[in-house]
Design a protein around this motif. Structure first.
Motif, PDB file in Angstrom:
ATOM      1  N   PHE A   1      -6.859 -11.678   5.636  1.00 29.79           N
ATOM      2  CA  PHE A   1      -5.935 -11.790   6.770  1.00 29.79           C
ATOM      3  C   PHE A   1      -4.711 -10.899   6.550  1.00 29.79           C
ATOM      4  CE2 PHE A   1      -2.063 -13.789   8.414  1.00 29.79           C
ATOM      5  CZ  PHE A   1      -2.323 -13.759   9.773  1.00 29.79           C
ATOM      6  N   PHE A   2      -4.102 -11.003   5.364  1.00 27.30           N
ATOM      7  CA  PHE A   2      -2.914 -10.200   5.086  1.00 27.30           C
ATOM      8  C   PHE A   2      -3.257  -8.718   4.924  1.00 27.30           C
ATOM      9  CE2 PHE A   2      -0.918 -14.294   4.110  1.00 27.30           C
ATOM     10  CZ  PHE A   2       0.285 -14.124   4.765  1.00 27.30           C
ATOM     11  N   PHE A   3      -4.458  -8.416   4.451  1.00 32.91           N
ATOM     12  CA  PHE A   3      -4.874  -7.018   4.344  1.00 32.91           C
ATOM     13  C   PHE A   3      -4.945  -6.390   5.742  1.00 32.91           C
ATOM     14  CE2 PHE A   3      -7.717  -3.427   3.867  1.00 32.91           C
ATOM     15  CZ  PHE A   3      -7.332  -2.884   2.646  1.00 32.91           C
TER      16      PHE A   3
ATOM     17  N   TYR B   1       0.862   2.642  -8.020  1.00 38.61           N
ATOM     18  CA  TYR B   1       1.080   2.566  -9.474  1.00 38.61           C
ATOM     19  C   TYR B   1       1.804   1.270  -9.852  1.00 38.61           C
ATOM     20  CZ  TYR B   1       2.992   3.612 -14.088  1.00 38.61           C
ATOM     21  OH  TYR B   1       3.342   3.555 -15.408  1.00 38.61           O
ATOM     22  N   ILE B   2       2.802   0.888  -9.053  1.00 42.95           N
ATOM     23  CA  ILE B   2       3.545  -0.347  -9.318  1.00 42.95           C
ATOM     24  C   ILE B   2       2.612  -1.558  -9.288  1.00 42.95           C
ATOM     25  CG2 ILE B   2       5.276  -1.934  -8.353  1.00 42.95           C
ATOM     26  CD1 ILE B   2       6.866   0.560  -7.491  1.00 42.95           C
ATOM     27  N   THR B   3       1.637  -1.553  -8.340  1.00 42.87           N
ATOM     28  CA  THR B   3       0.721  -2.702  -8.230  1.00 42.87           C
ATOM     29  C   THR B   3      -0.238  -2.795  -9.411  1.00 42.87           C
ATOM     30  OG1 THR B   3      -0.991  -1.487  -6.979  1.00 42.87           O
ATOM     31  CG2 THR B   3       0.767  -2.560  -5.715  1.00 42.87           C
ATOM     32  N   THR B   4      -0.401  -1.713 -10.184  1.00 37.11           N
ATOM     33  CA  THR B   4      -1.329  -1.727 -11.321  1.00 37.11           C
ATOM     34  C   THR B   4      -0.634  -2.035 -12.649  1.00 37.11           C
ATOM     35  OG1 THR B   4      -1.078   0.661 -11.729  1.00 37.11           O
ATOM     36  CG2 THR B   4      -2.804  -0.019 -10.177  1.00 37.11           C
TER      37      THR B   4
ATOM     38  N   GLY C   1       2.909 -10.018  -3.296  1.00 42.21           N
ATOM     39  CA  GLY C   1       2.375  -8.719  -2.910  1.00 42.21           C
ATOM     40  C   GLY C   1       2.633  -8.362  -1.461  1.00 42.21           C
ATOM     41  N   VAL C   2       3.073  -9.326  -0.644  1.00 38.47           N
ATOM     42  CA  VAL C   2       3.381  -9.049   0.765  1.00 38.47           C
ATOM     43  C   VAL C   2       4.892  -9.125   0.953  1.00 38.47           C
ATOM     44  CG1 VAL C   2       2.981  -9.710   3.161  1.00 38.47           C
ATOM     45  CG2 VAL C   2       1.177 -10.038   1.468  1.00 38.47           C
ATOM     46  N   SER C   3       5.465  -8.116   1.608  1.00 39.39           N
ATOM     47  CA  SER C   3       6.918  -8.045   1.765  1.00 39.39           C
ATOM     48  C   SER C   3       7.352  -8.532   3.147  1.00 39.39           C
ATOM     49  CB  SER C   3       7.383  -6.599   1.562  1.00 39.39           C
ATOM     50  OG  SER C   3       8.736  -6.460   1.933  1.00 39.39           O
TER      51      SER C   3
ATOM     52  N   LEU D   1      -1.450  -1.813  -0.502  1.00 43.67           N
ATOM     53  CA  LEU D   1      -2.718  -2.427  -0.092  1.00 43.67           C
ATOM     54  C   LEU D   1      -3.578  -2.834  -1.290  1.00 43.67           C
ATOM     55  CD1 LEU D   1      -3.809  -0.236   2.963  1.00 43.67           C
ATOM     56  CD2 LEU D   1      -3.204  -2.661   2.996  1.00 43.67           C
ATOM     57  N   ASN D   2      -3.460  -2.074  -2.383  1.00 47.78           N
ATOM     58  CA  ASN D   2      -4.237  -2.411  -3.577  1.00 47.78           C
ATOM     59  C   ASN D   2      -3.931  -3.822  -4.073  1.00 47.78           C
ATOM     60  OD1 ASN D   2      -5.866  -1.823  -6.034  1.00 47.78           O
ATOM     61  ND2 ASN D   2      -3.891  -1.948  -7.043  1.00 47.78           N
ATOM     62  N   LYS D   3      -2.658  -4.228  -3.945  1.00 48.81           N
ATOM     63  CA  LYS D   3      -2.240  -5.543  -4.438  1.00 48.81           C
ATOM     64  C   LYS D   3      -2.894  -6.674  -3.654  1.00 48.81           C
ATOM     65  CE  LYS D   3       0.168  -8.504  -6.807  1.00 48.81           C
ATOM     66  NZ  LYS D   3      -0.216  -8.798  -8.200  1.00 48.81           N
TER      67      LYS D   3
END
Length: 285
Positions: free
Chosen positions: A89-91, A125-128, A9-11, A225-227
């Protein structure tokens, strides 16, 4: 970038942008073309290496490789035993990245605002999306590799997460374990084509429509951020090979079943948030 790619989820592209190397990264990838190899034949290795920006790419990919090898067990342990703290932390880190990228937009136009909103909605949408069933045809795996590598260099979206969504994750992981070179070469070729093609598009966008490009990248980071929201509620699980994919949704920390660790989460988020501005100051020097 290597550590970021370890976290689903983190790029790594987000970190590259904050560190001030994103455009040089895209330009250097863009240098991998036919004319560069003609330079090798006509002018020798030194001219070829300079044209390729070889020192930059070697330093970058060496750093990524070293960090992946060094921190993979630590990140896995933190995600398993301290998920709320590490996600917080990543958020905080990604939240600060949004402000950092957005402030680079010199000219806010109606089109830039619309594209920012659309890219935010698309990334969210992709994260859901639920993980897809497994697909193992070679043309599909080629396409999966091309799409996943584009996501990997695009701030806000994880390439591994895209492989899960496309249903290619199991096939690729099994191919690595079983050393199935037919599948691995197919995916690698897809990655190569996707990387070189997408790098050219991004290079052109930065050269001709920088503000719009930055607006789209800001939207992708915001939507992602949702992810990485620290408090999740598990809806169901899905077995993909030996890996269990958890399907969840973001919830309020006050509705979390268990200790929400709000104080620790806030502290970790503040550290992540602050780290971006420390990176910015280091990069500017």
């Amino acid at each position: 970038m290597g550590i970021a790619e370890l976290v689903p989820g983190v790029s790594g592209g987000t970190i590259a942008f904050v560190a001030g190397i994103y455009e040089e990264f895209i330009t250097s990838i863009n240098n991998v073309n036919l004319s560069t190899f003609k330079t090798l034949r006509k002018e020798g290795f030194k001219a070829f290496w300079q044209h390729l920006n070889g020192n930059f790419l070697l330093a970058l990919f060496s750093g990524m490789l070293i960090s992946i090898i060094s921190f993979s067990k630590l990140i896995k342990w933190l995600l398993e035993f301290h998920p709320i703290v590490i996600w917080s932390f990543f958020f905080g880190l990604v939240l600060a990245s949004i402000l950092f990228v957005a402030k680079e937009i010199k000219k806010w136009t109606p089109l830039a605002i619309i594209l920012l909103l659309l890219s935010s909605v698309l990334a969210y949408y992709i994260t859901t999306l639920p993980p897809s069933t497994n697909a193992d045809s070679l043309p599909y795996l080629f396409m999966s590799g091309a799409i996943a590598i584009c996501a990997m260099i695009l701030p806000g979206i994880s390439g591994a997460f895209i492989l899960v969504l496309l249903g290619s994750y199991k096939t690729v992981i099994e191919a690595v374990d079983q050393r199935d070179f037919k599948i691995l070469v197919t995916v690698a070729l897809g990655c190569l084509v996707g990387l070189l093609s997408f790098a050219r598009l991004l290079k052109w966008m930065f050269s001709h429509h920088k503000s719009i490009t930055l607006a789209v990248l800001t939207g992708f980071i915001a939507g992602s951020l949702n992810k990485i929201w620290p408090w999740k509620q598990i809806i169901s699980t899905k077995q993909i090979g030996e890996k269990v994919i958890v399907i969840d949704e973001s919830i309020s920390p006050f509705a979390f079943d268990g200790d929400p660790q709000i104080t620790s989460a806030l502290l970790a988020a503040v550290i992540g948030f602050s780290l971006i501005f420390i990176l910015e100051k280091v990069a500017s020097k």
